[in-house]
Write an enzyme that holds these catalytic residues in place. Structure first.
Site, PDB file in Angstrom:
ATOM      1  N   ASN A   1       0.865  -1.179   0.000  1.00 43.73           N
ATOM      2  CA  ASN A   1       0.000   0.000   0.000  1.00 43.73           C
ATOM      3  C   ASN A   1       0.903   1.231   0.000  1.00 43.73           C
ATOM      4  O   ASN A   1       1.543   1.533   1.001  1.00 43.73           O
ATOM      5  CB  ASN A   1      -0.889   0.006   1.250  1.00 43.73           C
ATOM      6  CG  ASN A   1      -1.724   1.280   1.349  1.00 43.73           C
ATOM      7  OD1 ASN A   1      -1.680   2.124   0.469  1.00 43.73           O
ATOM      8  ND2 ASN A   1      -2.483   1.396   2.434  1.00 43.73           N
TER       9      ASN A   1
ATOM     10  N   ASN B   1      -9.025  -1.650  -1.301  1.00 39.40           N
ATOM     11  CA  ASN B   1      -9.643  -2.967  -1.577  1.00 39.40           C
ATOM     12  C   ASN B   1      -9.100  -3.670  -2.822  1.00 39.40           C
ATOM     13  O   ASN B   1      -9.626  -4.705  -3.227  1.00 39.40           O
ATOM     14  CB  ASN B   1     -11.177  -2.868  -1.662  1.00 39.40           C
ATOM     15  CG  ASN B   1     -11.752  -2.509  -0.306  1.00 39.40           C
ATOM     16  OD1 ASN B   1     -11.209  -2.906   0.722  1.00 39.40           O
ATOM     17  ND2 ASN B   1     -12.812  -1.738  -0.293  1.00 39.40           N
TER      18      ASN B   1
ATOM     19  N   GLY C   1       2.085  -2.425   4.830  1.00 37.79           N
ATOM     20  CA  GLY C   1       1.117  -1.380   5.177  1.00 37.79           C
ATOM     21  C   GLY C   1       0.724  -1.501   6.630  1.00 37.79           C
ATOM     22  O   GLY C   1       1.458  -2.074   7.440  1.00 37.79           O
TER      23      GLY C   1
ATOM     24  N   ASP D   1      -2.739  -1.774   9.689  1.00 36.12           N
ATOM     25  CA  ASP D   1      -3.786  -2.716  10.084  1.00 36.12           C
ATOM     26  C   ASP D   1      -4.891  -2.791   9.029  1.00 36.12           C
ATOM     27  O   ASP D   1      -5.515  -3.835   8.847  1.00 36.12           O
ATOM     28  CB  ASP D   1      -4.368  -2.300  11.433  1.00 36.12           C
ATOM     29  CG  ASP D   1      -3.339  -2.426  12.548  1.00 36.12           C
ATOM     30  OD1 ASP D   1      -2.434  -3.264  12.409  1.00 36.12           O
ATOM     31  OD2 ASP D   1      -3.429  -1.681  13.533  1.00 36.12           O
ATOM     32  N   GLY D   2      -5.120  -1.682   8.317  1.00 35.35           N
ATOM     33  CA  GLY D   2      -6.146  -1.669   7.276  1.00 35.35           C
ATOM     34  C   GLY D   2      -5.759  -2.592   6.133  1.00 35.35           C
ATOM     35  O   GLY D   2      -6.592  -3.313   5.576  1.00 35.35           O
TER      36      GLY D   2
ATOM     37  N   SER E   1      -0.150   3.178  10.332  1.00 33.60           N
ATOM     38  CA  SER E   1      -0.269   4.208  11.369  1.00 33.60           C
ATOM     39  C   SER E   1      -0.240   3.607  12.775  1.00 33.60           C
ATOM     40  O   SER E   1       0.431   4.121  13.660  1.00 33.60           O
ATOM     41  CB  SER E   1      -1.575   4.979  11.185  1.00 33.60           C
ATOM     42  OG  SER E   1      -1.589   5.574   9.925  1.00 33.60           O
TER      43      SER E   1
ATOM     44  N   ASP F   1     -11.370  -2.809  13.343  1.00 42.64           N
ATOM     45  CA  ASP F   1      -9.973  -2.813  12.875  1.00 42.64           C
ATOM     46  C   ASP F   1      -9.665  -1.591  12.007  1.00 42.64           C
ATOM     47  O   ASP F   1      -8.973  -1.690  10.989  1.00 42.64           O
ATOM     48  CB  ASP F   1      -9.665  -4.076  12.054  1.00 42.64           C
ATOM     49  CG  ASP F   1      -9.617  -5.329  12.900  1.00 42.64           C
ATOM     50  OD1 ASP F   1      -9.826  -5.226  14.114  1.00 42.64           O
ATOM     51  OD2 ASP F   1      -9.379  -6.413  12.331  1.00 42.64           O
TER      52      ASP F   1
ATOM     53  N   GLU G   1     -11.934   0.301  10.374  1.00 44.17           N
ATOM     54  CA  GLU G   1     -12.969   0.594   9.372  1.00 44.17           C
ATOM     55  C   GLU G   1     -14.274   0.881  10.098  1.00 44.17           C
ATOM     56  O   GLU G   1     -14.592   0.218  11.096  1.00 44.17           O
ATOM     57  CB  GLU G   1     -13.190  -0.622   8.462  1.00 44.17           C
ATOM     58  CG  GLU G   1     -12.066  -0.899   7.500  1.00 44.17           C
ATOM     59  CD  GLU G   1     -11.935   0.162   6.417  1.00 44.17           C
ATOM     60  OE1 GLU G   1     -12.974   0.608   5.902  1.00 44.17           O
ATOM     61  OE2 GLU G   1     -10.789   0.547   6.123  1.00 44.17           O
TER      62      GLU G   1
HETATM   63  C1  LIG Z   1      -5.953  10.655  25.858  1.00 47.86           C
HETATM   64  C2  LIG Z   1      -4.937   9.510  25.910  1.00 47.86           C
HETATM   65  C3  LIG Z   1      -5.400   8.339  25.098  1.00 47.86           C
HETATM   66  C4  LIG Z   1      -4.481   7.118  25.244  1.00 47.86           C
HETATM   67  C5  LIG Z   1      -5.184   5.885  24.782  1.00 47.86           C
HETATM   68  C6  LIG Z   1      -4.221   4.890  24.228  1.00 47.86           C
HETATM   69  C7  LIG Z   1      -4.925   3.661  23.814  1.00 47.86           C
HETATM   70  C8  LIG Z   1      -4.541   3.286  22.426  1.00 47.86           C
HETATM   71  C9  LIG Z   1      -5.072   1.931  22.116  1.00 47.86           C
HETATM   72  C10 LIG Z   1      -5.185   1.794  20.653  1.00 47.86           C
HETATM   73  C11 LIG Z   1      -5.690   0.439  20.293  1.00 47.86           C
HETATM   74  C12 LIG Z   1      -5.619   0.305  18.835  1.00 47.86           C
HETATM   75  C13 LIG Z   1      -6.182  -0.957  18.300  1.00 47.86           C
HETATM   76  C14 LIG Z   1      -5.923  -0.977  16.840  1.00 47.86           C
HETATM   77  C15 LIG Z   1      -6.747  -0.451  15.973  1.00 47.86           C
HETATM   78  C16 LIG Z   1      -6.402  -0.369  14.503  1.00 47.86           C
HETATM   79  O1  LIG Z   1      -6.993  -1.438  13.847  1.00 47.86           O
HETATM   80  C17 LIG Z   1      -6.911   0.926  13.962  1.00 47.86           C
HETATM   81  C18 LIG Z   1      -6.520   1.120  12.494  1.00 47.86           C
HETATM   82  O2  LIG Z   1      -5.133   1.234  12.405  1.00 47.86           O
HETATM   83  P1  LIG Z   1      -4.408   1.695  11.027  1.00 47.86           P
HETATM   84  O3  LIG Z   1      -4.803   3.136  10.745  1.00 47.86           O
HETATM   85  O4  LIG Z   1      -4.882   0.811   9.900  1.00 47.86           O
HETATM   86  O5  LIG Z   1      -2.940   1.524  11.280  1.00 47.86           O
HETATM   87  N1  LIG Z   1      -6.375   2.015  14.742  1.00 47.86           N
HETATM   88  C19 LIG Z   1      -7.140   2.740  15.550  1.00 47.86           C
HETATM   89  C20 LIG Z   1      -6.440   3.754  16.384  1.00 47.86           C
HETATM   90  O6  LIG Z   1      -8.332   2.628  15.621  1.00 47.86           O
HETATM   91  N1  LIG Z   2      -3.461   2.254  -3.426  1.00 45.08           N
HETATM   92  C1  LIG Z   2      -4.315   2.647  -2.466  1.00 45.08           C
HETATM   93  N2  LIG Z   2      -4.919   3.851  -2.508  1.00 45.08           N
HETATM   94  C2  LIG Z   2      -5.723   4.263  -1.531  1.00 45.08           C
HETATM   95  N3  LIG Z   2      -6.046   3.516  -0.443  1.00 45.08           N
HETATM   96  C3  LIG Z   2      -5.478   2.300  -0.339  1.00 45.08           C
HETATM   97  C4  LIG Z   2      -4.591   1.813  -1.339  1.00 45.08           C
HETATM   98  N4  LIG Z   2      -4.173   0.570  -0.957  1.00 45.08           N
HETATM   99  C5  LIG Z   2      -4.783   0.304   0.224  1.00 45.08           C
HETATM  100  N5  LIG Z   2      -5.568   1.328   0.595  1.00 45.08           N
HETATM  101  C6  LIG Z   2      -6.389   1.483   1.813  1.00 45.08           C
HETATM  102  O1  LIG Z   2      -5.720   2.364   2.693  1.00 45.08           O
HETATM  103  C7  LIG Z   2      -6.216   2.164   4.011  1.00 45.08           C
HETATM  104  C8  LIG Z   2      -5.152   2.387   5.035  1.00 45.08           C
HETATM  105  O2  LIG Z   2      -4.106   1.516   4.827  1.00 45.08           O
HETATM  106  P1  LIG Z   2      -3.083   1.018   5.915  1.00 45.08           P
HETATM  107  O3  LIG Z   2      -2.015   0.311   5.143  1.00 45.08           O
HETATM  108  O4  LIG Z   2      -3.754   0.267   6.967  1.00 45.08           O
HETATM  109  O5  LIG Z   2      -2.473   2.364   6.501  1.00 45.08           O
HETATM  110  P2  LIG Z   2      -2.816   3.161   7.849  1.00 45.08           P
HETATM  111  O6  LIG Z   2      -2.273   2.337   8.968  1.00 45.08           O
HETATM  112  O7  LIG Z   2      -2.080   4.447   7.692  1.00 45.08           O
HETATM  113  O8  LIG Z   2      -4.290   3.319   7.933  1.00 45.08           O
HETATM  114  C9  LIG Z   2      -6.728   0.738   4.039  1.00 45.08           C
HETATM  115  O9  LIG Z   2      -8.057   0.768   4.417  1.00 45.08           O
HETATM  116  C10 LIG Z   2      -6.561   0.230   2.628  1.00 45.08           C
HETATM  117  O10 LIG Z   2      -7.736  -0.441   2.216  1.00 45.08           O
END
Ligand SMILES: CCCCCCCCCCCCC/C=C/[C@@H](O)[C@H](COP(=O)(O)O)NC(C)=O
Ligand SMILES: Nc1ncnc2c1ncn2[C@@H]1O[C@H](COP(=O)(O)OP(=O)(O)O)[C@@H](O)[C@H]1O
Ligand SMILES: [Ca+2]
Length: 600
Positions: A191, A227, A249, A251-252, A294, A560, A562
C-alpha cells in the site's frame, strides 16, 4: 535436548583465529580452539556459556567456590578439574557461539580473490587469511537485538581446501532445504499510501534484499486503490503458486488480506459467510505483515515491535502463529471480520473523526482522540454475551500471551474437540441477568470494546486488554460505563502505564465467545445511514432526557480501523482461523554479560 548426530566438524579460520566449527541437525557452533596467548582446554564441553564474573580475579574466586562445593560434596575436585574449568572459562569468553539451524538465513561461497560469488555483495578478505586459508563461505543468521528486534548477521569461515568449503556450503544448504515450513514463493501487496507513505521504499530497501538473500521469489503488486488487494486475493490470485501472502502497510492493509483470504477459503469450501452460526474453514496460506502503517497493532502485538526487518526475518524462517478472527453480522448479513479491536463509542467516534484527517498521517489519531475525549459522549444500549466459561485464563491475569502460549494451545484444542454450543435462545432485551447462558447488560456506555488480542501498539505498549490471547477462541469485552471526564481520562491514561485499566468501578471486562449489541433507539432495517439516524434521534433523546448532555443516539463501530454501517451487530469468535508468519512475542532473553546470538 536430544543429542543430534554431528554432520560436519572442521577447524576453520574466523577473524584470523582458529575455530572448531561443527554442525549438527539443530545447531551450528564455532568455538575458538587456539591462539598464541591462550591454552587449549582439553575436551571440556559445556552446553551453555557459563554466566559468571567478568574479571580474571573474580572468575578465579567464583570457580574456586564452585570447586569447593564439589570437593566437599563429591570429593571430585582435582587440580586438573580446576584448571580445565578455568581454561574453559577463559577460552570461551566471547568466542564460543551457536546458531540454531532454523535461524540460519542463507549460506554462500566466497571467491576469496574476487569477493562474494553469488549474491552480489562484495567483501574484501583480510590478506593474512587469503594466503593461508584461500577458500571461504559466509553464513547469514538471525541475531536478536534490543526490544524484540531481529537483525541479519554474517559470519565468514575460511578453509584450507576448496572441497571442504563446498562440503560445508552444500551440507548447510541441505539442512535449510529440509526446513519445509520456510516459504519459497510469496505474493506481496504494497500500500503506497499507508502510514507515512513509505511502503514502497521500506519494501525495496529493507525487505526485498533479505528475500533475495534467502532465495525467496516474489510477485509484487503495488495497490492502486482501496480494496485492490482484497479483491485480487478473493477472485484473481493464483494462490496455489504461493506459500504465503505478505502485505506492506498498516492494520487496514492486513484487514484487506484477511477479508480476501477468508472469503476465498469459504467460497472454495461452499461455506455461507452470511450465517452467523456457520463454522468457518481455516485458511491454509500464512499472512506476513511488513509494518508501514499508522497503528501497526497486529504486527506489534504478534512480534513485540513494528520493525520491517524483524518481520521480514520472521517470514524467511517460516514462523507460524494461529490467530482468532471475529465475524461481524447484522440481521443475518455478513458485515466484516475483525482481528484486533471492535470499538463502539470512544474508538468509533475517534475513527470517524480521524478518517477526515488522513492527510495528517498517524498523528490524526492523537488529534481525533483528544477531540473525542473532550466531547465525552455516552451511548445507551444493551450488550448480551456468551461468557467463555470452559477455558483457561481470564482478562485480569498477570500472565501474557507469549510465543508457544500454553493457554492458546489448551483452549484451541478444547475448541477443535468440542466446538462451543451456540445458544439458540434469543437474548432479547430483558431485565434478567442470564438467559440461556447469555448475560445481558443494559446501560449508558462511553465505550464498548472487544479486543480479541492485546491490541498492543506503540501508543499503548500493553494494549487495550493486556492479558488477551492471540489464538484462544475468545475476545475480551470491555464495558466502560458513563463516568466523569476525569475518571475516563484516568482510565485512558492507564493504557500507557503499569496500572490496571480494569480496576475502576465504571469498567468491567468479560472473556466471551459471542456477543451482541443493540442500541437503545434501534434503527429499522431500511434505515442504513447511521449519521442521518443519529441526527434525527438526537432531538428525541433530548426530549426523553431534559438534562442530558446531548449525546447522539448512535456511535459507530470501529472494526480494525474501518467504520461499520450498523450499530446493532452480532459478533462470534472463530478460533485460529488464520495463520501469520510470526511466532508470538518472545520472552526477552536475559543477556547478562553475554553477546548474542545464543551462546553455547
Ligand atoms: C488521551 C490519551 C489516550 C491514550 C489511549 C491509548 C490507547 C490506544 C489503544 C489503541 C488500540 C488500537 C487498536 C488498533 C486499531 C487499529 O486497527 C486501527 C486502524 O489502524 P491503522 O490506521 O490501519 O494503522 N487504529 C485505531 C487507532 O483505531
Ligand atoms: N493504493 C491505495 N490507494 C488508496 N487507499 C489504499 C490503497 N491501498 C490500500 N488502501 C487502503 O488504505 C487504508 C489504510 O491503509 P493502511 O495500510 O492500513 O495504513 P494506515 O495504517 O495508515 O491506515 C486501508 O483501508 C486500505 O484499504
Ligand atoms: Ca483471542
Amino acid at each position: 535436548m536430544e543429542k543430534q548426530p554431528r554432520l560436519l566438524a572442521s577447524q576453520l579460520l574466523l577473524k584470523n583465529s582458529l575455530f572448531e566449527v561443527s554442525l549438527n541437525r539443530v545447531l551450528l557452533t564455532w568455538k575458538e580452539i587456539a591462539t598464541k596467548k591462550k591454552r587449549v582446554s582439553g575436551g571440556i564441553h559445556h552446553p551453555f556459556k557459563v554466566a559468571g564474573p567478568r574479571s580474571a580475579a573474580a572468575a578465579l574466586a567464583w570457580i574456586a567456590s564452585l570447586c569447593r562445593v564439589n570437593w566437599m560434596a563429591h570429593n571430585l575436585a582435582s587440580e586438573f578439574f580446576f584448571m580445565s574449568w578455568l581454561t574453559f572459562f577463559i577460552t570461551s569468553h566471547g568466542t564460543s557461539h551457536g546458531v540454531s539451524v532454523s535461524e540460519i538465513l542463507a549460506v554462500r561461497e566466497l571467491d576469496v580473490d574476487c569477493g562474494t560469488k553469488d549474491d552480489g555483495r562484495w567483501q574484501k578478505m583480510p590478506q593474512k587469511s587469503t594466503e593461508a586459508y584461500p577458500y571461504a563461505f559466509t553464513v547469514s543468521y538471525v541475531e536478536r537485538a534490543w526490544q524484540h528486534r531481529w537483525r541479519c548477521s554474517d559470519v565468514t569461515f575460511h578453509c584450507l581446501e576448496g572441497a571442504l568449503c563446498q562440503q560445508w556450503v552444500q551440507t548447510i544448504r541441505e539442512q535449510l532445504t529440509a526446513l519445509t515450513s520456510r516459504p519459497k514463493h510469496l505474493l506481496v501487496y504494497i500500500n503506497p499510501y499507508g502510514g507515512k507513505q513509505q511502503g514502497e521504499r521500506i519494501y525495496e530497501q529493507k525487505v526485498a534484499p533479505l528475500f533475495t538473500l534467502a532465495s525467496i521469489s516474489t510477485h509484487v503488486i503495488v495497490t492502486e486503490h482501496a480494496n485492490h488487494a482484497r479483491d485480487h486475493l478473493r477472485t484473481e490470485a493464483e494462490l496455489k503458486k504461493y506459500d504465503g501472502v505478505v502485505c506492506v502497510g498498516g492494520d487496514g492493509m492486513f484487514s484487506e488480506m484477511v477479508h480476501g483470504l477468508v472469503s476465498r477459503t469459504q467460497r472454495d469450501n461452499g461455506v455461507d459467510q452470511n450465517s452467523p452460526e456457520e463454522k468457518l474453514v481455516p485458511c491454509t496460506l500464512r499472512i506476513g505483515i511488513i509494518p508501514a502503517g499508522s497503528t501497526d497493532c497486529i504486527c506489534y502485538a504478534t512480534v513485540g515491535i513494528n520493525d520491517p526487518v524483524t518481520s521480514a526475518l520472521h517470514i524467511i524462517v517460516g514462523d507460524a502463529q494461529p490467530m482468532d478472527v471475529c465475524s461481524v453480522h447484522h440481521n443475518n448479513t455478513f458485515l466484516r471480520y475483525s482481528v484486533s479491536l471492535l470499538g463502539y463509542g470512544f474508538y468509533g467516534d475517534m475513527l470517524a473523526d480521524s478518517e477526515r484527517k488522513r492527510w495528517m498521517g498517524p498523528a490524526r489519531y492523537d488529534f481525533s482522540g483528544f477531540k473525542t475525549f473532550l466531547t465525552h459522549h455516552y451511548y445507551e444500549g444493551t450488550v448480551s454475551f456468551l461468557p467463555a466459561t470452559d477455558i483457561l485464563g481470564t482478562p485480569r491475569d498477570k500472565t501474557r500471551c507469549r510465543a508457544g502460549c500454553f493457554i492458546c494451545q489448551h483452549n484451541g484444542q478444547l475448541y477443535s474437540e468440542d466446538a462451543p454450543e451456540i445458544c439458540e435462545t434469543d437474548p432479547d432485551v430483558s431485565d434478567s441477568e442470564y438467559k440461556g447462558g447469555w448475560r445481558v447488560i443494559r446501560g449508558k456506555f462511553l465505550a464498548i470494546n472487544a479486543a480479541s488480542m492485546s491490541c498492543a501498539c506503540p501508543r499503548s505498549p500493553k494494549g487495550l486488554s493486556p492479558a488477551a490471547h492471540l489464538a484462544d477462541g475468545t475476545t475480551d469485552l470491555i464495558l466502560v460505563r458513563k463516568c466523569s471526564r476525569f475518571n475516563f481520562l484516568r482510565h485512558l491514561l492507564r493504557h500507557t502505564s503499569k496500572y490496571d485499566q480494569f480496576d475502576m468501578t465504571f469498567v468491567e471486562v468479560h472473556r466471551v465467545r459471542r456477543f451482541r449489541f443493540t442500541p437503545r433507539y434501534c434503527q429499522s432495517d431500511s434505515e442504513l445511514d447511521l449519521r442521518e439516524n443519529g441526527k434525527r434521534l438526537f432531538s428525541q433523546i433530548c426530549r426523553d432526557h431534559p438534562a442530558c448532555s446531548c449525546s447522539p443516539a448512535y456511535s459507530s463501530w470501529n472494526c480494525d480501523g474501518e467504520i461499520l454501517p450498523h450499530a446493532a451487530i452480532e459478533v462470534g469468535v472463530h478460533c485460529q482461523l488464520i495463520k501469520l508468519f510470526v511466532r508470538g512475542i518472545e520472552e526477552q532473553p536475559v543477556f547478562e554479560d553475554l553477546p548474542s546470538p545464543c551462546v553455547v
